[in-house]
Design an enzyme around this catalytic site. Structure first.
Site, PDB file in Angstrom:
ATOM      1  N   CYS A  23      59.757  22.416  33.998  1.00 37.01           N
ATOM      2  CA  CYS A  23      59.552  20.870  34.911  1.00 37.01           C
ATOM      3  C   CYS A  23      58.586  20.292  34.127  1.00 37.01           C
ATOM      4  CB  CYS A  23      59.093  21.073  36.263  1.00 37.01           C
ATOM      5  SG  CYS A  23      57.614  21.569  36.873  1.00 37.01           S
ATOM      6  N   GLU A  32      44.129  35.518  48.717  1.00 33.85           N
ATOM      7  CA  GLU A  32      44.449  36.848  48.210  1.00 33.85           C
ATOM      8  C   GLU A  32      43.718  37.890  48.631  1.00 33.85           C
ATOM      9  OE1 GLU A  32      47.014  36.810  44.347  1.00 33.85           O
ATOM     10  OE2 GLU A  32      45.085  35.768  44.248  1.00 33.85           O
ATOM     11  N   ASP A  78      44.047  28.307  37.777  1.00 35.61           N
ATOM     12  CA  ASP A  78      43.270  28.636  39.045  1.00 35.61           C
ATOM     13  C   ASP A  78      43.806  27.659  40.136  1.00 35.61           C
ATOM     14  OD1 ASP A  78      42.221  30.776  37.722  1.00 35.61           O
ATOM     15  OD2 ASP A  78      40.315  29.636  37.614  1.00 35.61           O
ATOM     16  N   CYS A 112      54.442  23.802  32.451  1.00 36.24           N
ATOM     17  CA  CYS A 112      55.916  24.588  32.954  1.00 36.24           C
ATOM     18  C   CYS A 112      56.989  24.318  31.996  1.00 36.24           C
ATOM     19  CB  CYS A 112      56.022  24.040  34.252  1.00 36.24           C
ATOM     20  SG  CYS A 112      57.683  24.671  34.895  1.00 36.24           S
ATOM     21  N   ASP A 144      41.731  30.502  45.364  1.00 35.55           N
ATOM     22  CA  ASP A 144      41.699  31.554  44.374  1.00 35.55           C
ATOM     23  C   ASP A 144      40.412  31.801  43.893  1.00 35.55           C
ATOM     24  OD1 ASP A 144      43.125  33.348  42.620  1.00 35.55           O
ATOM     25  OD2 ASP A 144      43.478  31.740  41.075  1.00 35.55           O
ATOM     26  N   CYS A 149      55.181  28.523  38.869  1.00 35.47           N
ATOM     27  CA  CYS A 149      54.813  26.819  38.716  1.00 35.47           C
ATOM     28  C   CYS A 149      54.953  26.535  40.038  1.00 35.47           C
ATOM     29  CB  CYS A 149      55.917  26.346  37.737  1.00 35.47           C
ATOM     30  SG  CYS A 149      55.770  24.574  38.198  1.00 35.47           S
TER      31      CYS A 149
HETATM   32 ZN    ZN Z   1      57.730  23.964  36.943  1.00 30.57          ZN
END
Ligand code: ZN
Length: 272
Positions: free
Chosen positions: A230, A154, A237, A227, A70, A207
């Site tokens: 979770c 990307e 990054d 997250c 990234d 995530c």
């Molecule tokens: Zn998660």
């Protein structure tokens, strides 16, 4: 075609119609010289590029390692392995010099002696930056290609829409397309795969552990997040690079090989 018009001996090069001239030979060329290109830089240096016919490059042994990369916001790039690759310090230093040289030039009267002096100075800084950047990108791309079978990136056109004017972003932007180009041709040489995610994909928002989409991460100031689903803690990054790798691998035709001792066996029969 190869003929006696072009020869290199004892740090001298023989050019058609010109004859023998002194040469600073950077590294020995391989194969037959097909043609030469002579170019002059803005700082008045002459360069000779040799186009040579070389035997096929040996492919590297296939690996199962794959990588997502990234574009870093504060660094040059970040990998799915958690490696943060900074822009070289000297590059940042030269960029500051560049801005200074630009300011100096704009303060001079056009056409004056000092104006020309300032212009050459600016061109010299530009030249140094180009050389240093290229050296950095060559070393980095060679290392990543040697370590990984697949590298996922990307398409930066999408990323460019994000406005961020920090110095490191400025450096990354200029370097990124060159970096991609180097990775792509080295991958071709050595039998590696570069997988580019072409469609728009919000790699930073998902995530990488459970797939939950957290739109709050759109905010570039968020460098780390947890997250809500979770509870995994993410570096912005690195999480993004892991997602890029996952999507990039799906898009590529990569299939891992089973490696036993020194021999390599295909795990799928339809790979070739
Ligand atoms: Zn998660």
């Amino acid at each position: 075609m190869v003929n006696d018009n072009i020869q290199i001996k004892n740090n001298k090069i023989k050019l058609p119609k010109i004859g023998w001239i002194k040469l600073k030979y950077h590294r020995p060329h391989k194969g037959k010289i097909l043609n030469v290109t002579i170019s002059k830089t803005n700082t008045g240096k002459y360069y000779v590029s040799l186009c040579c016919e070389t035997p096929n490059i040996e492919k590297l042994q296939r690996l199962n390692t794959t990588l997502g990369i990234d574009v870093g916001i504060k660094s040059f790039c970040v990998t799915s392995n958690g490696e943060i690759i900074d822009n070289p310090k000297f590059l940042q230093k030269y960029y500051k010099k560049l801005l200074k040289a630009q300011r100096r030039l704009s303060s001079k009267t056009k056409g004056s002696k000092n104006f020309y002096k300032a212009r050459i100075k600016l061109a010299k800084v530009h030249e140094r930056i180009t050389n240093c950047r290229l050296d950095f990108l060559h070393k980095l791309s060679s290392r990543l290609i040697s370590e990984n079978q697949v590298i996922c990136l990307e398409n930066l056109k999408v990323k460019n829409m994000l406005k961020n004017s920090t110095l490191s972003k400025l450096i990354s932007d200029v370097s990124w397309s060159k970096f991609r180009q180097l990775l792509e041709y080295k991958a071709k040489w050595y039998g590696r795969i570069v997988s580019i995610i072409d469609t728009y994909y919000p790699s930073s928002q998902f995530c990488s552990n459970c797939g939950f989409k957290n739109e709050e991460v759109k905010n570039l100031n968020i460098r780390a997040w947890e997250c809500p689903n979770c509870k995994t803690k993410h570096h912005r990054d690195i999480n993004s690079a892991i997602n890029i790798k996952r999507v990039g691998l799906v898009q590529s035709d990569f299939k891992p090989v089973e490696i036993v001792g020194y021999e390599v066996f295909e795990s799928g029969s339809s790979y070739f």
